[in-house]
Write a protein that holds these residues in place. Structure first.
Motif, mmCIF file in Angstrom:
data_model
loop_
_atom_site.group_PDB
_atom_site.id
_atom_site.type_symbol
_atom_site.label_atom_id
_atom_site.label_comp_id
_atom_site.label_asym_id
_atom_site.label_seq_id
_atom_site.Cartn_x
_atom_site.Cartn_y
_atom_site.Cartn_z
ATOM 1 N N GLU A 205 0.925 -1.120 -0.122
ATOM 2 C CA GLU A 205 0.154 0.058 -0.015
ATOM 3 C C GLU A 205 0.757 1.221 -0.053
ATOM 4 O O GLU A 205 2.037 1.098 0.561
ATOM 5 N N GLY A 206 0.565 2.289 -0.717
ATOM 6 C CA GLY A 206 1.464 3.382 -1.036
ATOM 7 C C GLY A 206 2.523 3.298 -1.773
ATOM 8 O O GLY A 206 3.348 4.171 -1.624
ATOM 9 N N ALA A 207 2.721 2.251 -2.514
ATOM 10 C CA ALA A 207 3.869 2.201 -3.392
ATOM 11 C C ALA A 207 3.872 2.980 -4.671
ATOM 12 O O ALA A 207 2.738 3.648 -4.976
ATOM 13 N N ASP A 208 5.055 3.282 -5.162
ATOM 14 C CA ASP A 208 5.004 4.015 -6.534
ATOM 15 C C ASP A 208 4.023 3.329 -7.505
ATOM 16 O O ASP A 208 3.971 2.267 -7.608
ATOM 17 N N PRO A 209 3.479 4.436 -8.182
ATOM 18 C CA PRO A 209 2.667 3.851 -9.434
ATOM 19 C C PRO A 209 3.274 3.138 -10.357
ATOM 20 O O PRO A 209 2.460 2.360 -11.056
ATOM 21 N N GLY A 210 4.488 3.246 -10.422
ATOM 22 C CA GLY A 210 5.074 2.416 -11.514
ATOM 23 C C GLY A 210 5.207 0.963 -11.369
ATOM 24 O O GLY A 210 5.303 0.092 -12.179
ATOM 25 N N TYR A 211 4.846 0.596 -10.012
ATOM 26 C CA TYR A 211 4.712 -0.857 -9.893
ATOM 27 C C TYR A 211 3.462 -1.526 -10.565
ATOM 28 O O TYR A 211 3.475 -2.675 -10.898
ATOM 29 N N TYR A 212 2.583 -0.659 -10.960
ATOM 30 C CA TYR A 212 1.302 -1.161 -11.785
ATOM 31 C C TYR A 212 1.257 -1.373 -13.266
ATOM 32 O O TYR A 212 0.432 -2.017 -13.674
ATOM 33 N N PHE A 213 2.601 -0.775 -13.827
ATOM 34 C CA PHE A 213 2.781 -1.109 -14.918
ATOM 35 C C PHE A 213 2.901 -2.583 -15.542
ATOM 36 O O PHE A 213 2.185 -3.089 -16.415
ATOM 37 N N PRO A 214 3.623 -3.464 -14.966
ATOM 38 C CA PRO A 214 3.704 -4.706 -15.168
ATOM 39 C C PRO A 214 2.431 -5.490 -14.998
ATOM 40 O O PRO A 214 1.893 -6.535 -15.625
ATOM 41 N N VAL A 215 1.811 -5.033 -14.017
ATOM 42 C CA VAL A 215 0.624 -5.543 -13.464
ATOM 43 C C VAL A 215 -0.518 -5.391 -14.579
ATOM 44 O O VAL A 215 -1.048 -6.418 -15.147
ATOM 45 N N VAL A 216 -0.564 -4.173 -15.206
ATOM 46 C CA VAL A 216 -1.403 -3.948 -16.457
ATOM 47 C C VAL A 216 -1.051 -4.696 -17.734
ATOM 48 O O VAL A 216 -1.874 -5.171 -18.367
ATOM 49 N N VAL A 217 0.103 -4.815 -17.829
ATOM 50 C CA VAL A 217 0.731 -5.555 -18.900
ATOM 51 C C VAL A 217 0.389 -6.981 -18.892
ATOM 52 O O VAL A 217 -0.383 -7.543 -19.889
ATOM 53 N N PHE A 218 0.755 -7.620 -17.809
ATOM 54 C CA PHE A 218 0.450 -9.080 -17.636
ATOM 55 C C PHE A 218 -1.360 -9.278 -17.819
ATOM 56 O O PHE A 218 -1.568 -10.268 -18.384
ATOM 57 N N ILE A 219 -1.699 -8.405 -17.160
ATOM 58 C CA ILE A 219 -3.493 -8.769 -17.112
ATOM 59 C C ILE A 219 -4.069 -8.541 -18.471
ATOM 60 O O ILE A 219 -4.806 -9.243 -18.867
ATOM 61 N N LEU A 220 -3.607 -7.261 -19.206
ATOM 62 C CA LEU A 220 -3.970 -7.362 -20.536
ATOM 63 C C LEU A 220 -3.687 -8.403 -21.581
ATOM 64 O O LEU A 220 -4.516 -8.839 -22.492
ATOM 65 N N ALA A 221 -2.293 -8.885 -21.441
ATOM 66 C CA ALA A 221 -2.007 -9.927 -22.255
ATOM 67 C C ALA A 221 -2.534 -11.180 -22.013
ATOM 68 O O ALA A 221 -3.009 -11.936 -22.919
ATOM 69 N N GLY A 222 -2.813 -11.474 -20.765
ATOM 70 C CA GLY A 222 -3.523 -12.433 -20.239
ATOM 71 C C GLY A 222 -5.176 -12.658 -20.703
ATOM 72 O O GLY A 222 -5.597 -13.515 -21.390
ATOM 73 N N LEU A 223 -5.608 -11.669 -20.781
ATOM 74 C CA LEU A 223 -7.022 -11.480 -21.143
ATOM 75 C C LEU A 223 -7.225 -11.438 -22.798
ATOM 76 O O LEU A 223 -8.192 -12.111 -23.313
ATOM 77 N N TYR A 224 -6.241 -10.895 -23.315
ATOM 78 C CA TYR A 224 -6.301 -10.975 -24.680
ATOM 79 C C TYR A 224 -6.027 -12.311 -25.404
ATOM 80 O O TYR A 224 -6.741 -12.960 -26.047
ATOM 81 N N GLY A 225 -5.138 -13.062 -24.604
ATOM 82 C CA GLY A 225 -4.914 -14.579 -24.876
ATOM 83 C C GLY A 225 -6.304 -15.402 -24.490
ATOM 84 O O GLY A 225 -6.649 -16.371 -25.352
ATOM 85 N N LEU A 226 -6.910 -15.021 -23.560
ATOM 86 C CA LEU A 226 -8.236 -15.786 -23.165
ATOM 87 C C LEU A 226 -9.182 -15.611 -24.207
ATOM 88 O O LEU A 226 -9.883 -16.393 -24.591
ATOM 89 N N ILE A 227 -9.271 -14.300 -24.616
ATOM 90 C CA ILE A 227 -10.369 -13.893 -25.561
ATOM 91 C C ILE A 227 -10.322 -14.642 -26.848
ATOM 92 O O ILE A 227 -11.216 -14.951 -27.466
ATOM 93 N N VAL A 228 -8.896 -14.364 -27.352
ATOM 94 C CA VAL A 228 -8.867 -15.252 -28.565
ATOM 95 C C VAL A 228 -8.818 -16.628 -28.308
ATOM 96 O O VAL A 228 -9.414 -17.316 -29.476
ATOM 97 N N GLY A 229 -8.444 -17.139 -27.429
ATOM 98 C CA GLY A 229 -8.388 -18.564 -27.264
ATOM 99 C C GLY A 229 -9.752 -19.179 -27.075
ATOM 100 O O GLY A 229 -10.251 -20.308 -27.536
ATOM 101 N N ALA A 230 -10.743 -18.456 -26.517
ATOM 102 C CA ALA A 230 -12.046 -18.807 -26.266
ATOM 103 C C ALA A 230 -12.960 -18.518 -27.364
ATOM 104 O O ALA A 230 -13.862 -19.106 -27.461
ATOM 105 N N LEU A 231 -12.779 -17.141 -27.902
ATOM 106 C CA LEU A 231 -13.760 -16.861 -28.848
ATOM 107 C C LEU A 231 -13.488 -16.678 -30.414
ATOM 108 O O LEU A 231 -14.157 -16.707 -31.133
ATOM 109 N N GLY A 232 -11.987 -16.711 -30.503
ATOM 110 C CA GLY A 232 -11.367 -16.774 -31.794
ATOM 111 C C GLY A 232 -11.523 -17.984 -32.705
ATOM 112 O O GLY A 232 -11.905 -19.108 -32.128
#
Length: 92
Positions: free
Chosen positions: A53-80
């Motif tokens: 809690e209270g960490a630098d906002p830069g810590y969230y960049f890898p979180v966003v990248v991993f979540i978006l990459a994972g969701l993209y893979g799930l969407i293409v894998g499930a619906l594509g």
């Protein structure tokens, strides 16, 4: 239900499903894509949970990248279509 979800995800799926050139699809590719999509999403959520809690906002960049990459893979894998999965893996 799948038709409705495909309409919502159309902007993501359309570029991968476009074209008429031949492609090589293996059913195992879809399973691997779903596995890695799940793993990336889980790792992103785990990283978000572990950020102090209270960490630098830069810590969230890898979180966003991993979540978006994972969701993209799930969407293409499930619906594509098979062509979209083959294009993700670069199989031509």
């Amino acid at each position: 239900m799948k038709t409705t979800l495909r309409k919502i995800a159309r902007p993501l799926l359309a570029p991968l499903e476009a074209g008429s050139e031949p492609y090589h699809y293996k059913p195992l590719s879809r399973k691997i894509l779903l596995f890695f999509g799940t793993a990336f999403t889980f790792l992103g959520l785990l990283a978000a949970w572990l950020i102090p809690e209270g960490a630098d906002p830069g810590y969230y960049f890898p979180v966003v990248v991993f979540i978006l990459a994972g969701l993209y893979g799930l969407i293409v894998g499930a619906l594509g279509e098979d062509r979209a999965v083959a294009r993700i893996w670069g199989n031509k």
